[in-house]
Design a protein around this motif. Structure first.
Motif, PDB file in Angstrom:
ATOM      1  N   ARG A 129      22.372  33.757  78.466  1.00 21.33           N
ATOM      2  CA  ARG A 129      21.571  33.391  79.196  1.00 21.33           C
ATOM      3  C   ARG A 129      20.300  34.436  78.971  1.00 21.33           C
ATOM      4  O   ARG A 129      20.562  35.571  78.691  1.00 21.33           O
ATOM      5  CB  ARG A 129      21.869  33.661  80.843  1.00 21.33           C
ATOM      6  CG  ARG A 129      23.050  32.750  81.245  1.00 21.33           C
ATOM      7  CD  ARG A 129      23.067  33.015  82.649  1.00 21.33           C
ATOM      8  NE  ARG A 129      24.165  32.178  83.297  1.00 21.33           N
ATOM      9  CZ  ARG A 129      23.977  31.148  83.789  1.00 21.33           C
ATOM     10  NH1 ARG A 129      22.964  30.476  84.024  1.00 21.33           N
ATOM     11  NH2 ARG A 129      25.192  30.549  84.592  1.00 21.33           N
ATOM     12  N   PRO A 130      19.064  34.072  79.322  1.00 23.24           N
ATOM     13  CA  PRO A 130      17.967  35.032  79.354  1.00 23.24           C
ATOM     14  C   PRO A 130      18.116  35.800  80.532  1.00 23.24           C
ATOM     15  O   PRO A 130      18.706  35.327  81.543  1.00 23.24           O
ATOM     16  CB  PRO A 130      16.868  34.096  79.336  1.00 23.24           C
ATOM     17  CG  PRO A 130      17.201  32.603  78.910  1.00 23.24           C
ATOM     18  CD  PRO A 130      18.621  32.621  79.036  1.00 23.24           C
ATOM     19  N   THR A 151      16.615  41.112  70.388  1.00 26.57           N
ATOM     20  CA  THR A 151      16.398  40.606  71.510  1.00 26.57           C
ATOM     21  C   THR A 151      14.534  40.598  71.555  1.00 26.57           C
ATOM     22  O   THR A 151      14.115  40.962  70.912  1.00 26.57           O
ATOM     23  CB  THR A 151      16.625  41.613  72.845  1.00 26.57           C
ATOM     24  OG1 THR A 151      15.968  42.931  72.700  1.00 26.57           O
ATOM     25  CG2 THR A 151      18.063  41.659  72.853  1.00 26.57           C
ATOM     26  N   GLN A 152      14.137  39.776  72.628  1.00 27.65           N
ATOM     27  CA  GLN A 152      12.530  39.470  72.801  1.00 27.65           C
ATOM     28  C   GLN A 152      12.418  39.597  74.036  1.00 27.65           C
ATOM     29  O   GLN A 152      13.093  39.064  75.095  1.00 27.65           O
ATOM     30  CB  GLN A 152      12.219  38.420  71.970  1.00 27.65           C
ATOM     31  CG  GLN A 152      10.655  38.114  72.153  1.00 27.65           C
ATOM     32  CD  GLN A 152      10.258  37.011  71.640  1.00 27.65           C
ATOM     33  OE1 GLN A 152      10.574  36.011  71.683  1.00 27.65           O
ATOM     34  NE2 GLN A 152       9.335  37.229  70.657  1.00 27.65           N
ATOM     35  N   GLU A 153      11.569  40.553  74.662  1.00 31.01           N
ATOM     36  CA  GLU A 153      11.371  40.517  75.977  1.00 31.01           C
ATOM     37  C   GLU A 153       9.783  39.683  76.480  1.00 31.01           C
ATOM     38  O   GLU A 153       8.982  39.951  75.632  1.00 31.01           O
ATOM     39  CB  GLU A 153      11.023  42.060  76.689  1.00 31.01           C
ATOM     40  CG  GLU A 153      10.662  42.103  77.990  1.00 31.01           C
ATOM     41  CD  GLU A 153      10.505  43.643  78.606  1.00 31.01           C
ATOM     42  OE1 GLU A 153      10.196  43.836  79.733  1.00 31.01           O
ATOM     43  OE2 GLU A 153      10.548  44.430  77.813  1.00 31.01           O
ATOM     44  N   GLN A 154       9.847  38.754  77.345  1.00 26.00           N
ATOM     45  CA  GLN A 154       8.689  38.117  77.520  1.00 26.00           C
ATOM     46  C   GLN A 154       8.560  38.149  79.038  1.00 26.00           C
ATOM     47  O   GLN A 154       9.440  37.455  79.744  1.00 26.00           O
ATOM     48  CB  GLN A 154       8.714  36.710  77.047  1.00 26.00           C
ATOM     49  CG  GLN A 154       9.006  36.489  75.623  1.00 26.00           C
ATOM     50  CD  GLN A 154       8.919  35.331  75.182  1.00 26.00           C
ATOM     51  OE1 GLN A 154       9.485  34.490  75.801  1.00 26.00           O
ATOM     52  NE2 GLN A 154       8.318  34.783  73.991  1.00 26.00           N
ATOM     53  N   VAL A 190      11.533  39.014  81.138  1.00 29.33           N
ATOM     54  CA  VAL A 190      12.629  38.543  80.860  1.00 29.33           C
ATOM     55  C   VAL A 190      13.309  38.556  79.383  1.00 29.33           C
ATOM     56  O   VAL A 190      12.529  38.535  78.484  1.00 29.33           O
ATOM     57  CB  VAL A 190      12.636  37.011  81.352  1.00 29.33           C
ATOM     58  CG1 VAL A 190      13.941  36.370  80.712  1.00 29.33           C
ATOM     59  CG2 VAL A 190      12.398  36.572  82.618  1.00 29.33           C
ATOM     60  N   HIS A 249      15.332  37.711  76.124  1.00 32.77           N
ATOM     61  CA  HIS A 249      15.879  36.718  75.389  1.00 32.77           C
ATOM     62  C   HIS A 249      16.869  37.569  74.512  1.00 32.77           C
ATOM     63  O   HIS A 249      16.419  38.179  73.460  1.00 32.77           O
ATOM     64  CB  HIS A 249      14.948  35.617  75.029  1.00 32.77           C
ATOM     65  CG  HIS A 249      14.177  35.099  76.217  1.00 32.77           C
ATOM     66  ND1 HIS A 249      14.705  34.014  76.666  1.00 32.77           N
ATOM     67  CD2 HIS A 249      13.170  35.787  76.696  1.00 32.77           C
ATOM     68  CE1 HIS A 249      13.702  33.841  77.533  1.00 32.77           C
ATOM     69  NE2 HIS A 249      12.665  34.680  77.716  1.00 32.77           N
ATOM     70  N   LEU A 256      18.292  36.834  70.631  1.00 27.00           N
ATOM     71  CA  LEU A 256      17.901  36.056  69.743  1.00 27.00           C
ATOM     72  C   LEU A 256      19.037  35.716  68.592  1.00 27.00           C
ATOM     73  O   LEU A 256      19.129  35.053  67.800  1.00 27.00           O
ATOM     74  CB  LEU A 256      16.712  36.691  68.855  1.00 27.00           C
ATOM     75  CG  LEU A 256      15.484  36.947  69.714  1.00 27.00           C
ATOM     76  CD1 LEU A 256      14.358  37.532  68.874  1.00 27.00           C
ATOM     77  CD2 LEU A 256      14.936  35.571  70.602  1.00 27.00           C
TER      78      LEU A 256
END
Length: 276
Positions: free
Chosen positions: A114-115, A152-155, A158, A160, A162
């Motif tokens: 999950r994100p 990972t990527q933070e937006q 949140v 995510h 990858l």
């Protein structure tokens, strides 16, 4: 047996030697490193044989290394330890990813990660995951490490995931993983050679396959390996933790392919090799 063992040793060493030559390691550099390994292994596994004291002379007799050199190497081992450890940040980051893809509360009904909000009191979060794996680093530092290598990527607060595996691009991390993974693979195989309850040590082998078949099958094979490791992590994570002796475990999966040496004259056969 000596001839067979020599052939096996050469097969194990050839890819390593090729890499070492590319890194500027001469034969002398490897020979010096091997002397330290001989002294360490003799001291750990053979030094107290038949009740004999663990002396420099005893290790010299077992290894063929001069007694004065044995003494020097033993002092180095006592000062620096016998094995380099994986960089702390890389180790924690790998644990975070493994937990994220395997713990039920951090995955959706389809089993996908999950994100995660960076922090939350009402639902699973990235900071909560860091607490679950008992990380002794700040969650922000872990997130920066995961983001740096593209895991990972933070937006908008949140995070995510990858990729379902932590793969560092730092050479020192990659070499440390090489030593840890291949070292334990060899320990498993040697354990099986020495007898006793065998460890899992098997491989699927095809002598020749059409290249197009591998191009099509390779992505699915990789996904199959990810499922195996994720399910094993879930199984072990769900186990009770009674008091008692502790053991470490490493379950690995590897894949290799290269051009076939000769064109087959008949249908290739799959071979499921037993433990060594």
């Amino acid at each position: 047996m000596n001839g067979v063992l020599k052939t096996a040793v050469l097969a194990i060493l050839r890819p390593l030697i090729r890499y070492l030559i590319g890194q500027g390691w001469t034969y002398g550099a490897l020979a010096d490193a091997l002397k330290m390994v001989y002294v360490a292994e003799a001291g750990q596994h053979y030094g107290e044989a038949a009740g004999r004291p663990l002396t420099d002379s005893r290790i010299s007799l077992l290894t063929g290394i001069h007694r004065k050199e044995v003494k020097r190497l033993r002092l180095l081992l006592e000062e620096h330890g016998e094995r380099p450890m994986l960089r702390h940040g890389a180790n924690i980051a790998a644990q975070m990813v493994a937990a994220w893809v395997s713990m039920a509360e951090y995955t959706d009904p389809a089993g996908q990660p999950r994100p995660l909000p960076l922090r939350s009191e009402a639902s699973p979060s990235f900071e909560g995951l860091a607490r679950r794996v008992k990380a002794d680093m700040r969650p922000r530092a872990i997130l920066d490490e995961l983001g740096r290598v593209g895991v990972t990527q933070e937006q908008e607060g949140v995070v995510h995931l990858l990729r379902v595996a932590y793969i560092s691009d730092l050479p020192e991390d990659q070499v440390a993983f090489l030593g840890e993974n291949v070292g334990d693979h060899l320990r498993s195989a040697v354990h099986n050679l020495e007898g006793g309850e065998p460890f899992l040590e098997r491989a699927l082998y095809f002598d020749a396959l059409p290249a197009a078949v591998l191009e099509e099958a390779r992505p699915e094979i990789y996904r199959m390996s990810e499922r195996l490791l994720r399910e094993a992590h879930q199984r072990l994570n769900a186990a009770e933790s009674p008091e008692g002796p502790q053991r470490r475990l490493r379950l690995g999966v590897y894949y290799y392919e290269e051009d076939a040496a000769v064109k087959p004259t008949e249908e290739p056969a799959a071979v499921d090799e037993p433990h060594a």
